[in-house]
Design an enzyme around this catalytic site. Sequence first.
Site, PDB file in Angstrom:
ATOM      1  N   ASN A 196       1.430  -1.084  -0.242  1.00  0.00           N
ATOM      2  CA  ASN A 196      -0.130  -0.091   0.047  1.00  0.00           C
ATOM      3  C   ASN A 196       1.160   1.472   0.556  1.00  0.00           C
ATOM      4  OD1 ASN A 196      -1.642   2.065   0.793  1.00  0.00           O
ATOM      5  ND2 ASN A 196      -2.287   1.250   2.903  1.00  0.00           N
ATOM      6  N   TRP A 197       1.216   2.145  -1.461  1.00  0.00           N
ATOM      7  CA  TRP A 197       2.182   3.032  -1.128  1.00  0.00           C
ATOM      8  C   TRP A 197       0.933   4.229  -0.519  1.00  0.00           C
ATOM      9  CZ3 TRP A 197       4.023   1.595  -6.820  1.00  0.00           C
ATOM     10  CH2 TRP A 197       4.754   0.710  -7.332  1.00  0.00           C
ATOM     11  N   LYS A 198       0.383   3.821  -0.203  1.00  0.00           N
ATOM     12  CA  LYS A 198      -0.610   5.364  -0.225  1.00  0.00           C
ATOM     13  C   LYS A 198      -0.280   6.539  -1.033  1.00  0.00           C
ATOM     14  CE  LYS A 198       0.129   3.328   4.303  1.00  0.00           C
ATOM     15  NZ  LYS A 198      -0.315   4.123   6.193  1.00  0.00           N
TER      16      LYS A 198
ATOM     17  N   HIS B 221     -10.167   2.108   4.432  1.00  0.00           N
ATOM     18  CA  HIS B 221      -8.443   1.456   5.333  1.00  0.00           C
ATOM     19  C   HIS B 221      -8.948   2.802   6.443  1.00  0.00           C
ATOM     20  CE1 HIS B 221      -4.484   3.101   5.850  1.00  0.00           C
ATOM     21  NE2 HIS B 221      -3.919   1.874   5.305  1.00  0.00           N
TER      22      HIS B 221
ATOM     23  N   GLU C 115      -7.016   5.238   7.740  1.00  0.00           N
ATOM     24  CA  GLU C 115      -7.159   6.833   7.051  1.00  0.00           C
ATOM     25  C   GLU C 115      -8.265   7.593   6.367  1.00  0.00           C
ATOM     26  OE1 GLU C 115      -3.341   5.433   4.986  1.00  0.00           O
ATOM     27  OE2 GLU C 115      -2.141   5.413   7.236  1.00  0.00           O
TER      28      GLU C 115
ATOM     29  N   GLU D 266      -5.778  -4.764  10.497  1.00  0.00           N
ATOM     30  CA  GLU D 266      -4.841  -3.365  10.885  1.00  0.00           C
ATOM     31  C   GLU D 266      -4.972  -2.481  12.037  1.00  0.00           C
ATOM     32  OE1 GLU D 266      -2.665  -2.327   7.408  1.00  0.00           O
ATOM     33  OE2 GLU D 266      -4.552  -1.004   7.214  1.00  0.00           O
TER      34      GLU D 266
ATOM     35  N   GLY E 278       2.065   2.627  11.213  1.00  0.00           N
ATOM     36  CA  GLY E 278       2.823   3.740  10.278  1.00  0.00           C
ATOM     37  C   GLY E 278       3.610   3.830  11.777  1.00  0.00           C
TER      38      GLY E 278
ATOM     39  N   SER F 169       2.732  -1.699  10.216  1.00  0.00           N
ATOM     40  CA  SER F 169       4.205  -1.540  10.904  1.00  0.00           C
ATOM     41  C   SER F 169       4.786  -3.251  10.279  1.00  0.00           C
ATOM     42  CB  SER F 169       4.974  -1.268  12.387  1.00  0.00           C
ATOM     43  OG  SER F 169       4.033  -0.474  12.071  1.00  0.00           O
TER      44      SER F 169
ATOM     45  N   GLY G 272       2.464  -0.879   4.914  1.00  0.00           N
ATOM     46  CA  GLY G 272       3.023   0.711   4.130  1.00  0.00           C
ATOM     47  C   GLY G 272       3.806   0.983   4.130  1.00  0.00           C
ATOM     48  N   GLY G 273       5.135   1.479   5.113  1.00  0.00           N
ATOM     49  CA  GLY G 273       6.211   2.104   4.987  1.00  0.00           C
ATOM     50  C   GLY G 273       7.695   1.407   4.793  1.00  0.00           C
TER      51      GLY G 273
HETATM   52  P1  PGA Z   1       2.482   0.332   7.415  1.00  0.00           P
HETATM   53  O1  PGA Z   1       1.269   1.069   7.166  1.00  0.00           O
HETATM   54  O2  PGA Z   1       2.884  -1.008   6.928  1.00  0.00           O
HETATM   55  O3  PGA Z   1       2.864   1.491   6.987  1.00  0.00           O
HETATM   56  O4  PGA Z   1       2.201   0.163   8.992  1.00  0.00           O
HETATM   57  C1  PGA Z   1       0.149  -0.146   7.062  1.00  0.00           C
HETATM   58  C2  PGA Z   1      -1.248   0.205   6.226  1.00  0.00           C
HETATM   59  O5  PGA Z   1      -1.622   1.476   6.525  1.00  0.00           O
HETATM   60  O6  PGA Z   1      -1.694  -0.643   5.246  1.00  0.00           O
END
Ligand code: PGA
Length: 255
Positions: free
Chosen positions: A10-12, A96, A98, A168, A174, A214, A235-236
Site C-alpha cells: 500500500n504505497w498511499k 482503510h 486513513e 490493521e 505507520g 508496521s 505500507g512504509g
Molecule cells: P504501515 O502501514 O506498514 O506503514 O504500518 C500499513 C497500512 O496502512 O496498510
Amino acid sequence: MARIPLLAANWKLHKTIAEAAAFVAAFRPAVAGLNGVEVALCPPFTALATVGRELLGSGIALGAQNMYKEDQGAYTGEVSPVMLRDLGVRYVILGHSERRSLFGEDDALIMAKVHAACRHGLIPILCVGETLAEREAGATAAVVVRQVEAATRGLAPAQVAGLVIAYEPVWAIGTGRNASAADANAVGALIRREVGARFGPAAAAGLRIQYGGSVKAANVAEFQRQPEIDGALVGGASLDPHGFAELVRAAAVAR
Ligand code: PGA
C-alpha cells in the site's frame, strides 16, 4: 484448499509515475520465480496504468487503494470499479483506517463499496481494526466484529470466500509498533469465526486474513507462521523495491 498468502504493498500518497516504474523495474526481477505467495502492488491512481503495464506477464497483481461505490455519474473526483477494471486492477483496498478517519468513510459507505467491487469482479482488501483507545477499553473484538459484519452484510457466501480482510490495528499503522503475532492470530480467528457463523464453513475457510501495521522484512515471518494469517498489508516497508522484495521472500520462506 490451502489459502495462498497475499503480500500487498500500500504505497498511499507516494510515488510519481517515473518513481513507480523504477520500483517495478527493480522489484520484478528481485521476486521472480518465488512460489507459494501472491504479491500485489497498490500504487496511487495516477500510476496504476504504468504499473499495470510494467507488471504484465510478471504474475504480480495490480491493486488500487480506494474507489467509489457507483459505476459512473456526477461524482467529481471519484474513480469507479469499472474504471479500475479497465486498467487491469485485481484488488482494491477498502475501508482503510486513513479513509475512515481522515475522509469520513463510514461502515455504510464501505459496505456499498465492497458490494460494488464484488459486482465488478474486483477483490476487496477490506481493512478493519481498533484504535488505541478502543483497545485500551477492551473493545477490540467488538469493534472488529462490527466492522466485518457491517462491510459484508448482504454478500453471498461465495463472495465472502473470495474476500481479503486486513486486520490493521490503527495504533500499529505507520508507528513502528506492531501487534504481537499471537494477538493478530487471535483476532484473525475471531474474524474467521464470525464469518463462519454468518456465511458458513466454506466462506470462513476460503477467506484470506492479512495482518497490517508496521510489518517489515524482520517481522513478517512471525505473522506468516500464524495459522489464521494469510499474508500482510504493508505500507512504509513497501516503498523500497529491495526492502519489499526481501519482505516477500521472508514471507514465502516462512510459509
Ligand atoms: P504501515 O502501514 O506498514 O506503514 O504500518 C500499513 C497500512 O496502512 O496498510
